[in-house]
Design an enzyme around this catalytic site. Structure first.
Site, PDB file in Angstrom:
ATOM      1  N   ASP A   1      -3.636  11.479 -31.025  1.00  0.00           N
ATOM      2  CA  ASP A   1      -3.116  10.248 -31.622  1.00  0.00           C
ATOM      3  C   ASP A   1      -3.270  10.298 -33.134  1.00  0.00           C
ATOM      4  O   ASP A   1      -3.883  11.212 -33.692  1.00  0.00           O
ATOM      5  CB  ASP A   1      -3.820   9.017 -31.030  1.00  0.00           C
ATOM      6  CG  ASP A   1      -5.321   8.991 -31.321  1.00  0.00           C
ATOM      7  OD1 ASP A   1      -5.699   8.924 -32.510  1.00  0.00           O
ATOM      8  OD2 ASP A   1      -6.125   9.031 -30.369  1.00  0.00           O
TER       9      ASP A   1
ATOM     10  N   HIS B   1      -5.748  20.099 -31.502  1.00  0.00           N
ATOM     11  CA  HIS B   1      -4.944  20.098 -30.276  1.00  0.00           C
ATOM     12  C   HIS B   1      -3.535  19.574 -30.511  1.00  0.00           C
ATOM     13  O   HIS B   1      -2.827  19.249 -29.554  1.00  0.00           O
ATOM     14  CB  HIS B   1      -5.637  19.273 -29.189  1.00  0.00           C
ATOM     15  CG  HIS B   1      -6.873  19.933 -28.662  1.00  0.00           C
ATOM     16  ND1 HIS B   1      -7.839  19.262 -27.940  1.00  0.00           N
ATOM     17  CD2 HIS B   1      -7.322  21.223 -28.754  1.00  0.00           C
ATOM     18  CE1 HIS B   1      -8.815  20.100 -27.617  1.00  0.00           C
ATOM     19  NE2 HIS B   1      -8.523  21.288 -28.102  1.00  0.00           N
TER      20      HIS B   1
ATOM     21  N   SER C   1     -16.811  15.025 -24.733  1.00  0.00           N
ATOM     22  CA  SER C   1     -17.602  15.393 -23.556  1.00  0.00           C
ATOM     23  C   SER C   1     -18.404  16.667 -23.772  1.00  0.00           C
ATOM     24  O   SER C   1     -19.387  16.910 -23.068  1.00  0.00           O
ATOM     25  CB  SER C   1     -16.685  15.585 -22.345  1.00  0.00           C
ATOM     26  OG  SER C   1     -15.848  16.719 -22.525  1.00  0.00           O
TER      27      SER C   1
END
Length: 233
Positions: free
Chosen positions: A88, A103, A171
């Protein structure tokens, strides 16, 4: 100020309403990643992949930067480098100007034939053609599974040179980003995790809590509460 490299993940944007990936309600529990996030999936059913990313793009455009994005934009203005796994543009809309998107970016399109990129329309389609070479296929400028993340050499240099590496809202399970903490530690940097819960990575310090609360507090700790504000903070 120390030389700081900040890695952000989906947890930074979660409080803006954008879903995370690997929790029990994450995006990868609802979609087969082989079908929507691999070159093979795109070759097999490009319309399905475009539908998936068109929906994600619409969600991102409807979201607003939160206090964590704003605080990190303030930190970047003071000299920190932001590397994000997120696709985003909320860091930029909060005021950050030099974010490394390892990414890729939802808001950009990529020609699979010549490698050109350009601002993506709100909705991409199978018959879109490249602005540069006139051919295709055209796809979201997203690094899919099995592809090499962008800017790895630049990130590696930054990790070697930093004094402090901070992972926020990630994560710590996806490589190569999961290895950044070890790279920074080997180079002599102090390491910090800021997350909703401890990930189990080898960090010198861990701060837990919602990103919109703990990230601004940490940035104030680094810069001082009187530092100029930033959009979204």
């Amino acid at each position: 100020m120390p030389r700081i490299v900040v890695l952000t993940g989906a947890g930074v944007s979660a409080e803006s309403g954008l879903g995370t990936f690997r929790d029990k309600d994450g995006l990868w529990t609802k979609y087969d990643l082989a079908e929507v996030a691999t070159p093979e999936g795109f070759a097999a059913d490009p319309a399905k992949v475009h539908d998936f990313y068109n929906a994600r793009r619409a969600n991102a455009l409807a979201a607003a930067p939160n206090a964590a994005h704003g605080a990190l934009a303030r930190l970047e203005a003071a000299g920190a480098l932001i590397v994000t796994q997120n696709v985003d543009d909320l860091h930029e809309r909060a005021g950050a100007t030099g974010v490394i998107h390892m990414h890729g970016e939802l808001m950009r399109a990529l020609c699979a034939a010549c490698g050109a990129t350009w601002p993506a329309p709100r909705a991409m389609a199978v018959d879109d053609t490249c602005r540069e070479c006139g051919s295709g296929p055209c796809r979201p400028d997203i690094v899919w599974f099995g592809e090499i993340p962008y800017h790895m050499e630049r990130i590696g240099v930054a990790l070697q040179d930093c004094d402090l590496f901070v992972a926020i809202g990630t994560s710590g399970e996806v490589y190569p980003a999961a290895g950044f903490v070890q790279d920074a530690r080997r180079a002599g940097a102090t390491t910090l995790e800021i997350n909703l819960e401890r990930s189990g990575g080898q960090f010198d310090r861990v701060i837990t809590g919602p990103a919109t609360h703990v990230v601004p507090a940490w940035v104030a700790e680094v810069l001082g509460p009187e530092a100029p504000g930033s959009a979204g903070s």
